[in-house]
Design an enzyme around this catalytic site. Structure first.
Site, PDB file in Angstrom:
ATOM      1  N   GLY A  10       9.470  -7.198   0.480  1.00  0.00           N
ATOM      2  CA  GLY A  10      10.347  -7.999   1.327  1.00  0.00           C
ATOM      3  C   GLY A  10      11.809  -7.881   0.953  1.00  0.00           C
ATOM      4  O   GLY A  10      12.699  -7.948   1.812  1.00  0.00           O
ATOM      5  N   ASN A  11      12.099  -7.692  -0.361  1.00  0.00           N
ATOM      6  CA  ASN A  11      13.492  -7.591  -0.788  1.00  0.00           C
ATOM      7  C   ASN A  11      14.174  -6.358  -0.208  1.00  0.00           C
ATOM      8  O   ASN A  11      15.404  -6.292  -0.126  1.00  0.00           O
ATOM      9  CB  ASN A  11      13.568  -7.530  -2.318  1.00  0.00           C
ATOM     10  N   LYS A 124      -2.196 -18.451   3.166  1.00  0.00           N
ATOM     11  CA  LYS A 124      -0.974 -17.681   3.386  1.00  0.00           C
ATOM     12  C   LYS A 124      -0.009 -18.452   4.293  1.00  0.00           C
ATOM     13  O   LYS A 124      -0.281 -18.678   5.460  1.00  0.00           O
ATOM     14  CB  LYS A 124      -1.324 -16.335   4.036  1.00  0.00           C
ATOM     15  N   LYS A 208       0.131  -6.748   2.345  1.00  0.00           N
ATOM     16  CA  LYS A 208       0.572  -5.390   2.658  1.00  0.00           C
ATOM     17  C   LYS A 208       0.306  -4.405   1.525  1.00  0.00           C
ATOM     18  O   LYS A 208       0.097  -3.209   1.769  1.00  0.00           O
ATOM     19  CB  LYS A 208       2.061  -5.366   3.004  1.00  0.00           C
ATOM     20  N   LYS A 270       0.234  -7.095  -6.456  1.00  0.00           N
ATOM     21  CA  LYS A 270       0.738  -5.727  -6.562  1.00  0.00           C
ATOM     22  C   LYS A 270      -0.015  -4.965  -7.651  1.00  0.00           C
ATOM     23  O   LYS A 270      -0.397  -3.800  -7.464  1.00  0.00           O
ATOM     24  CB  LYS A 270       2.241  -5.739  -6.853  1.00  0.00           C
TER      25      LYS A 270
END
Length: 307
Positions: A10-11, A124, A208, A270
């Protein structure tokens, strides 16, 4: 030839200007760093790009809530996900074209299990914050809400685990043909297979990074690169004895996971997605920052996960 899946965090797409021009400009800067990575690589790179879409989904949901009518109803979450895949694919494709790279965007459907436990425990958060949810519940009695970090209430939806990428074959074919492929945006459009064999969208959001990992596995990628806000994952994060992780094995990371060393909603998924890729492909996965992606092979500032 080296086939690489890059997952943009997102960053990489955050901007203070939420207009189309502002978001497009932010993605142009992001794409320049990915292009630099490709051009710095010792081998020719076949590239697949995945990306988040949280802010874009949130903005679109807010617009729908404020502007929907009986004759112009809001779209369900799976359709909103597809819409934002398209808009972000457009901006990334334009940026790649500016750098003489030919690309193709695939609106990607991701199969999930309708019996996934996530459907019974939605966690979420999506969309805007609410001080009072009673009026929203009157309009949407099936929605679930949860308090979010003292900032108010947000709608929460299931986040099931991806089990297959329906467009995996098309992604592989396009990459083989020389295209940079943009796929799996926002984790992909979550779908289930009905009892009669039909594909049906569901109201959910897929992580994602897990989708990027699965794409990498299904198209036989040589490397998965997950981009985040920092150059390296770390244990004892934020403490005096913090230690960045360089080259690390699956067994070592498994030990750290059991020690709850990684943030549950940030670094942990991640790490898990990267481990899944390494375990199932015997190829390397990398976690580093967008700013460092073009240089990590030279400066060593990355977490490289090996079997």
């Amino acid at each position: 030839m080296k086939r690489v899946v890059i997952a943009l965090g997102g960053n990489a797409i955050l901007t203070d200007d939420p207009t189309a021009k502002g978001q497009e400009a932010a993605l142009k800067q992001t794409t320049k760093k990915i292009v630099e990575f490709v051009r710095n690589s010792a081998e020719n790179v076949q590239l697949i790009i995945t990306h988040g879409n949280g802010p874009q989904v949130g903005n679109l949901l807010l617009q729908e809530l404020n502007g929907s009518t009986e004759k112009n109803p809001p779209m369900p979450l799976d359709v909103v996900g597809a819409m934002t895949q398209g808009e972000m694919g457009l901006w990334i494709s334009d940026a790649l074209c500016d750098n003489d790279m030919t690309s193709s965007t695939i609106v990607t459907r991701v199969l999930v299990n309708p019996d996934d436990p996530a459907f019974k425990d939605p966690t979420k958060p999506i969309g805007p914050f609410y001080a009072d949810v009673n009026s929203i519940l009157r309009e949407h009695p099936d929605w679930k809400f949860a308090e979010d970090s003292g900032r108010g209430f947000r709608r929460v939806v299931p986040s099931p685990h991806p089990i297959s990428i329906l467009e995996a074959k098309q992604i592989g074919t396009l990459v083989d043909s020389g295209f940079t492929v943009i796929a799996g945006g926002g984790g992909g459009v979550p779908v289930i297979m009905t009892d009669n064999g039909d594909v049906e969208g569901v109201e959910a959001v897929i992580d994602k990074d897990f989708t990027a990992s699965l794409i990498g596995q299904m198209v036989e990628a040589d490397q998965l690169i997950i981009l985040t806000a920092i150059d390296q994952a770390a244990i004892n994060f934020g403490k005096p004895n913090q230690r960045e992780l360089g080259h690390v094995s699956l067994d070592e990371l498994d030990m750290y996971l059991k020690q709850h060393q990684f943030g549950r909603g940030s670094m942990e998924p991640k790490i898990q997605a990267a481990m899944q890729f390494v375990k199932n492909t015997c190829k390397d996965a990398v976690i580093t920052s967008l700013d460092n992606v073009a240089e990590f092979e030279k400066n060593g500032r990355a977490t490289v996960i090996k079997k």
